[in-house]
Every structure is written in structure tokens, then in C-alpha cells.
Design a protein around this motif. Structure first.
Motif, PDB file in Angstrom:
ATOM      1  N   TYR A 149       9.202 -13.460  -5.049  1.00 48.11           N
ATOM      2  CA  TYR A 149       8.423 -13.144  -3.800  1.00 48.11           C
ATOM      3  C   TYR A 149       7.423 -12.337  -3.852  1.00 48.11           C
ATOM      4  CZ  TYR A 149      11.340 -16.639  -1.529  1.00 48.11           C
ATOM      5  OH  TYR A 149      12.166 -17.833  -1.127  1.00 48.11           O
ATOM      6  N   TRP A 150       7.063 -11.492  -4.724  1.00 43.82           N
ATOM      7  CA  TRP A 150       6.085 -10.333  -4.829  1.00 43.82           C
ATOM      8  C   TRP A 150       5.076 -10.558  -5.748  1.00 43.82           C
ATOM      9  CZ3 TRP A 150       7.267  -5.718  -1.978  1.00 43.82           C
ATOM     10  CH2 TRP A 150       8.161  -5.686  -1.322  1.00 43.82           C
ATOM     11  N   PRO A 151       4.503 -11.876  -5.801  1.00 39.24           N
ATOM     12  CA  PRO A 151       3.113 -11.867  -6.307  1.00 39.24           C
ATOM     13  C   PRO A 151       2.035 -10.778  -5.831  1.00 39.24           C
ATOM     14  CG  PRO A 151       3.429 -13.575  -4.847  1.00 39.24           C
ATOM     15  CD  PRO A 151       4.677 -13.008  -4.883  1.00 39.24           C
ATOM     16  N   GLN A 152       1.974 -10.357  -4.708  1.00 36.50           N
ATOM     17  CA  GLN A 152       1.260  -9.714  -3.962  1.00 36.50           C
ATOM     18  C   GLN A 152       1.190  -8.464  -4.856  1.00 36.50           C
ATOM     19  OE1 GLN A 152       2.719 -11.587  -2.241  1.00 36.50           O
ATOM     20  NE2 GLN A 152       0.918 -12.989  -1.657  1.00 36.50           N
ATOM     21  N   LEU A 153       2.267  -7.865  -5.351  1.00 38.88           N
ATOM     22  CA  LEU A 153       2.391  -6.507  -6.121  1.00 38.88           C
ATOM     23  C   LEU A 153       2.048  -6.888  -7.407  1.00 38.88           C
ATOM     24  CD1 LEU A 153       3.869  -3.838  -6.503  1.00 38.88           C
ATOM     25  CD2 LEU A 153       5.811  -4.842  -7.211  1.00 38.88           C
ATOM     26  N   LEU A 191      -1.091  -4.839  -1.287  1.00 39.56           N
ATOM     27  CA  LEU A 191       0.163  -5.354  -0.803  1.00 39.56           C
ATOM     28  C   LEU A 191      -0.146  -5.717   0.852  1.00 39.56           C
ATOM     29  CD1 LEU A 191       2.997  -3.317  -2.446  1.00 39.56           C
ATOM     30  CD2 LEU A 191       2.828  -5.859  -2.297  1.00 39.56           C
ATOM     31  N   VAL A 192      -0.887  -4.610   1.448  1.00 37.46           N
ATOM     32  CA  VAL A 192      -1.184  -4.741   2.990  1.00 37.46           C
ATOM     33  C   VAL A 192      -2.010  -6.018   3.195  1.00 37.46           C
ATOM     34  CG1 VAL A 192      -2.306  -3.824   4.896  1.00 37.46           C
ATOM     35  CG2 VAL A 192      -0.834  -2.319   3.408  1.00 37.46           C
ATOM     36  N   LYS A 222       5.048  -6.620  10.178  1.00 40.37           N
ATOM     37  CA  LYS A 222       4.410  -5.203  10.178  1.00 40.37           C
ATOM     38  C   LYS A 222       4.813  -4.218   9.957  1.00 40.37           C
ATOM     39  CE  LYS A 222       1.726  -7.486  14.341  1.00 40.37           C
ATOM     40  NZ  LYS A 222       1.139  -7.432  15.462  1.00 40.37           N
ATOM     41  N   GLN A 223       6.245  -3.985  10.238  1.00 40.53           N
ATOM     42  CA  GLN A 223       6.941  -2.891   9.567  1.00 40.53           C
ATOM     43  C   GLN A 223       6.700  -2.600   8.034  1.00 40.53           C
ATOM     44  OE1 GLN A 223       8.050  -5.303  11.661  1.00 40.53           O
ATOM     45  NE2 GLN A 223      10.114  -4.570  12.304  1.00 40.53           N
ATOM     46  N   TRP A 224       6.752  -3.872   7.116  1.00 43.40           N
ATOM     47  CA  TRP A 224       6.575  -3.446   5.852  1.00 43.40           C
ATOM     48  C   TRP A 224       5.100  -3.039   5.527  1.00 43.40           C
ATOM     49  CZ3 TRP A 224       9.541  -3.785   1.501  1.00 43.40           C
ATOM     50  CH2 TRP A 224      10.882  -4.309   1.684  1.00 43.40           C
ATOM     51  N   LEU A 225       4.190  -3.626   6.569  1.00 42.54           N
ATOM     52  CA  LEU A 225       2.596  -3.199   6.032  1.00 42.54           C
ATOM     53  C   LEU A 225       2.525  -1.785   6.690  1.00 42.54           C
ATOM     54  CD1 LEU A 225       0.538  -6.346   7.342  1.00 42.54           C
ATOM     55  CD2 LEU A 225       1.545  -5.924   5.249  1.00 42.54           C
ATOM     56  N   SER A 226       3.107  -1.406   7.324  1.00 47.45           N
ATOM     57  CA  SER A 226       3.106   0.135   8.160  1.00 47.45           C
ATOM     58  C   SER A 226       3.505   0.981   6.962  1.00 47.45           C
ATOM     59  CB  SER A 226       3.758   0.125   9.371  1.00 47.45           C
ATOM     60  OG  SER A 226       3.317  -0.572  10.395  1.00 47.45           O
ATOM     61  N   GLY A 227       4.517   0.558   6.459  1.00 50.32           N
ATOM     62  CA  GLY A 227       5.199   1.384   5.325  1.00 50.32           C
ATOM     63  C   GLY A 227       4.395   1.494   4.077  1.00 50.32           C
ATOM     64  N   PHE A 228       3.713   0.413   3.691  1.00 48.28           N
ATOM     65  CA  PHE A 228       2.514   0.396   2.762  1.00 48.28           C
ATOM     66  C   PHE A 228       1.464   1.282   3.035  1.00 48.28           C
ATOM     67  CE2 PHE A 228       4.494  -4.192   1.775  1.00 48.28           C
ATOM     68  CZ  PHE A 228       5.413  -3.706   1.025  1.00 48.28           C
ATOM     69  N   SER A 229       1.104   1.003   4.104  1.00 49.06           N
ATOM     70  CA  SER A 229       0.046   1.971   4.617  1.00 49.06           C
ATOM     71  C   SER A 229       0.254   3.281   4.485  1.00 49.06           C
ATOM     72  CB  SER A 229      -0.513   1.483   6.117  1.00 49.06           C
ATOM     73  OG  SER A 229      -0.912   0.194   6.185  1.00 49.06           O
ATOM     74  N   LEU A 230       1.263   3.704   4.976  1.00 49.50           N
ATOM     75  CA  LEU A 230       1.708   5.259   4.970  1.00 49.50           C
ATOM     76  C   LEU A 230       1.849   5.616   3.360  1.00 49.50           C
ATOM     77  CD1 LEU A 230       2.555   7.543   6.372  1.00 49.50           C
ATOM     78  CD2 LEU A 230       4.879   6.963   6.250  1.00 49.50           C
ATOM     79  N   ALA A 231       2.221   4.919   2.607  1.00 47.10           N
ATOM     80  CA  ALA A 231       2.285   5.287   1.366  1.00 47.10           C
ATOM     81  C   ALA A 231       0.871   5.530   0.747  1.00 47.10           C
ATOM     82  CB  ALA A 231       3.514   4.230   0.335  1.00 47.10           C
ATOM     83  N   MET A 232       0.135   4.578   1.004  1.00 49.84           N
ATOM     84  CA  MET A 232      -1.326   4.595   0.471  1.00 49.84           C
ATOM     85  C   MET A 232      -1.905   5.653   1.145  1.00 49.84           C
ATOM     86  SD  MET A 232      -4.495   2.242   1.680  1.00 49.84           S
ATOM     87  CE  MET A 232      -6.104   2.559   0.951  1.00 49.84           C
ATOM     88  N   LEU A 233      -1.752   6.049   2.147  1.00 48.19           N
ATOM     89  CA  LEU A 233      -2.518   7.425   2.694  1.00 48.19           C
ATOM     90  C   LEU A 233      -1.992   8.882   2.071  1.00 48.19           C
ATOM     91  CD1 LEU A 233      -2.486   6.545   6.488  1.00 48.19           C
ATOM     92  CD2 LEU A 233      -4.365   6.332   4.955  1.00 48.19           C
ATOM     93  N   LEU A 234      -0.442   8.763   1.852  1.00 44.30           N
ATOM     94  CA  LEU A 234       0.092   9.814   1.201  1.00 44.30           C
ATOM     95  C   LEU A 234      -0.424   9.937  -0.337  1.00 44.30           C
ATOM     96  CD1 LEU A 234       3.809   9.796   2.571  1.00 44.30           C
ATOM     97  CD2 LEU A 234       1.951  11.481   3.410  1.00 44.30           C
ATOM     98  N   SER A 235      -0.604   8.834  -0.707  1.00 43.76           N
ATOM     99  CA  SER A 235      -1.191   8.885  -2.249  1.00 43.76           C
ATOM    100  C   SER A 235      -2.452   9.291  -2.351  1.00 43.76           C
ATOM    101  CB  SER A 235      -0.799   7.714  -2.821  1.00 43.76           C
ATOM    102  OG  SER A 235       0.456   7.307  -2.981  1.00 43.76           O
ATOM    103  N   LEU A 236      -3.334   8.855  -1.492  1.00 47.15           N
ATOM    104  CA  LEU A 236      -4.636   9.335  -1.358  1.00 47.15           C
ATOM    105  C   LEU A 236      -4.936  10.917  -1.235  1.00 47.15           C
ATOM    106  CD1 LEU A 236      -6.281   6.448   0.725  1.00 47.15           C
ATOM    107  CD2 LEU A 236      -6.527   6.849  -1.849  1.00 47.15           C
ATOM    108  N   CYS A 237      -3.904  11.227  -0.237  1.00 51.36           N
ATOM    109  CA  CYS A 237      -4.128  12.816   0.039  1.00 51.36           C
ATOM    110  C   CYS A 237      -3.697  13.806  -1.410  1.00 51.36           C
ATOM    111  CB  CYS A 237      -3.112  13.183   1.041  1.00 51.36           C
ATOM    112  SG  CYS A 237      -3.558  12.440   2.747  1.00 51.36           S
ATOM    113  N   LEU A 238      -2.724  13.004  -2.052  1.00 53.95           N
ATOM    114  CA  LEU A 238      -2.049  13.578  -3.336  1.00 53.95           C
ATOM    115  C   LEU A 238      -3.202  13.774  -4.218  1.00 53.95           C
ATOM    116  CD1 LEU A 238      -0.060  14.977  -4.893  1.00 53.95           C
ATOM    117  CD2 LEU A 238       0.860  12.610  -5.661  1.00 53.95           C
ATOM    118  N   ALA A 239      -3.936  12.317  -4.320  1.00 55.01           N
ATOM    119  CA  ALA A 239      -5.128  12.399  -5.403  1.00 55.01           C
ATOM    120  C   ALA A 239      -6.124  13.431  -4.957  1.00 55.01           C
ATOM    121  CB  ALA A 239      -5.649  10.796  -5.561  1.00 55.01           C
TER     122      ALA A 239
END
Length: 298
Positions: A149-153, A191-192, A222-239
Motif C-alpha cells: 500500500y506504499w508505492p508512493q514511498l 508522499l503528499v 489529511k492527517q497523514w498529509l499534515s504529518g508528512f508536510s511537517l516532516a518535510m519542513l523540519l528536514s528542510l530546516c535541518l538541511a
């Protein structure tokens, strides 16, 4: 009146050529942008402080993105031609519709990969090996919808390889403290947008027995997409922190966050036309970040 859209250019091409251009999705450039933009982020971050990104590398990766996206779509359609015939949105694809044969598409695939290899050989040795390593993902991704169920990953792992390759093409190797968070951010982004994309076909997917994150998340999307978006933003800040980025970069990350929040909040997962609109709008997300990287460097 004639327009200058990619779809119009494909329609204006000689008739024998059109099925091949449609096979590589030249008439739908959104996917090419989504493959190309992580490359631009990486090339931009690798630029020296006070300098613009290397225009030659941006051009080279642009050509590579067109060729590899085309090759990926060709492989996808070769694997999925029987499934595509059963889905209204994909039934007109050249292989599913019988406009070209499997052998013709195989020869065309060989041509695309040969040209992509020529582009890869313009890079340093480290990048040639790193780029070649992505081919296994390109080939196996279309099979994933049959077994998980995770081909998007897996698509995210494939589509964001340029976040590693762009940096190594400039620097000669990867700075993992920057490249890995950037790569992870790209995977979360995929994933979003590809979950949103998958909601277009969820009814057909259930009927023909293929899997997706859209079917897995269902009404919790929408809850999953929100989690993925938050993870994206935190990773961009770290980079950004790890390569000493400046205020314009973080402003762009904030703008990306606002765009994704609006995208998710207004998304109607039961309207295919809205899903397509939201999916295609992700080009803006990638361009915003690239502009922030350039201004941050300057």
C-alpha cells in the motif's frame, strides 16, 4: 488560436511521433517538474556563498529529468498496460490503446536510457556511480502497487534521487548532513502530492486490485498529509542549518509550509479534478524553495 502549452506542442507534432511523445508524458509536464526540482534544490545549495547556481548543471539535469521521467513512464506503461485498459483515465495511453506495440516501446525505452546515459557521463565519476544506482528503483517502482500500500514511498525514493545527485555533481561527493535531510524532505513531499494524485483512481484501483496510500489512509488522508508536510519542513530546516543558509531560505520554507497547509485544508479527496489541481500545484512548492535557496545564497 494556438497555445504554447506542452499538450499543444505534442498535438502539433507529426502523427507517427505523437504516441511516443505521449508515452513519455511530454504533454503532461507536471511530473517532469516534480522530478527536476529536487535536483535544482541540491545544485542551488551546493553553490558557493554569494553565487548563483551553476546554469550548466541546471540545464544538464533538466535534460536528464525529461529523459528519465519519460523512461520511467515508458517502463510504468509496459508493466501496467493491462491495468491501464481498465481505468478510464489511463485507457487512452499509447500502449493500453494499442497505438504502439510493446516491442516498439522497448526500443524507445532503450533510446531514452541511452541518451540519459550520455547526460550522466557528463558528470564526475562519483555522480556517475550514484546516478546509475537509481536505475533499480526506476525499474521496480511500477511493481510496488501490486505488493504494498506504499508505492508512493518507493516513488519518493526514486523521484528525489536528484537531491543527492545535484550536490555530488557540483562538489564531487555528497555532504550527508545536508543531502540526507534534503532527500528525506523530498520523499515526504512526494508522499503528499502522489497520495493526492492516487485519490483520482481509488475506485478503479479497488476494482482491479492495485494498492496505494490513498486506499490505505482513506478518510484519514489529511492527517497523514499534515504529518508528512511537517516532516518535510523540519528536514528542510535541518538541511538549511547544516549548510549555513540565511533568512530568505527559511522564509521560502515558511511559504512552502503555507502552500501545503492550504493545499491540504482545501483538498476534496472525492473530486478527481480537485485532486489533479492540487497535485499539479506542487510545482509552485518546488519553485518557491528553489528561489529561497538562490536568494539565501546571494
Amino acid at each position: 488560436p494556438r497555445s504554447f502549452s506542452a499538450a499543444e506542442l505534442v498535438r502539433a507534432a507529426p502523427a507517427p511521433l505523437q504516441p511516443y511523445l505521449r508515452l513519455m508524458r511530454l504533454h503532461q509536464p507536471a511530473g517532469t517538474w516534480l522530478l527536476y526540482l529536487p535536483c535544482t534544490w541540491s545544485i542551488g545549495l551546493a553553490a558557493a556563498p554569494g553565487c548563483l547556481p551553476d546554469w550548466r548543471m541546471l540545464s544538464l539535469f533538466g535534460v536528464g529529468a525529461v529523459l528519465m521521467r519519460g523512461a520511467g513512464c515508458t517502463i510504468n506503461d509496459m508493466w501496467d498496460r493491462d491495468y491501464d485498459r481498465q481505468v478510464a483515465r489511463t485507457a487512452s495511453r499509447p500502449l493500453a490503446a494499442g497505438d504502439i506495440s510493446t516491442f516498439q516501446s522497448l526500443v524507445f525505452l532503450g533510446g531514452q536510457l541511452s541518451l540519459a546515459l550520455c547526460v550522466l557521463l557528463c558528470l564526475n565519476h562519483y555522480s556517475i556511480i550514484l546516478g546509475a544506482a537509481s536505475l533499480s528503483l526506476v525499474i521496480t517502482y511500477p511493481l510496488m502497487k501490486r505488493i504494498t500500500y506504499w508505492p508512493q514511498l518507493v516513488l519518493g525514493l526514486t523521484f528525489n534521487w536528484g537531491a543527492l545527485l545535484g550536490w555530488s555533481a557540483i562538489k564531487g561527493s555528497c555532504e550527508w548532513s545536508v543531502c540526507l535531510p534534503l532527500y528525506f524532505a523530498g520523499v515526504m513531499w512526494t508522499l503528499v502530492y502522489d497520495t493526492i494524485y492516487a485519490h483520482q483512481d481509488k475506485r478503479d484501483d479497488i476494482m482491479i486490485g492495485v494498492k496505494s496510500t490513498a486506499l490505505h489512509f482513506k478518510e484519514d488522508t489529511k492527517q497523514w498529509l499534515s504529518g508528512f508536510s511537517l516532516a518535510m519542513l523540519l528536514s528542510l530546516c535541518l538541511a538549511g542549518v547544516n549548510c549555513n543558509q540565511t533568512f530568505p531560505y527559511y522564509s521560502a520554507v515558511a511559504a512552502v509550509g503555507a502552500h501545503l497547509a492550504h493545499q491540504i485544508y482545501t483538498l476534496d479527496i472525492d473530486k478527481p479534478e480537485d485532486c489533479w489541481k492540487k497535485f499539479a500545484s506542487n510545482r509552485t512548492v518546488g519553485i518557491l524553495l528553489f528561489i529561497g535557496i538562490m536568494l539565501g545564497n546571494l
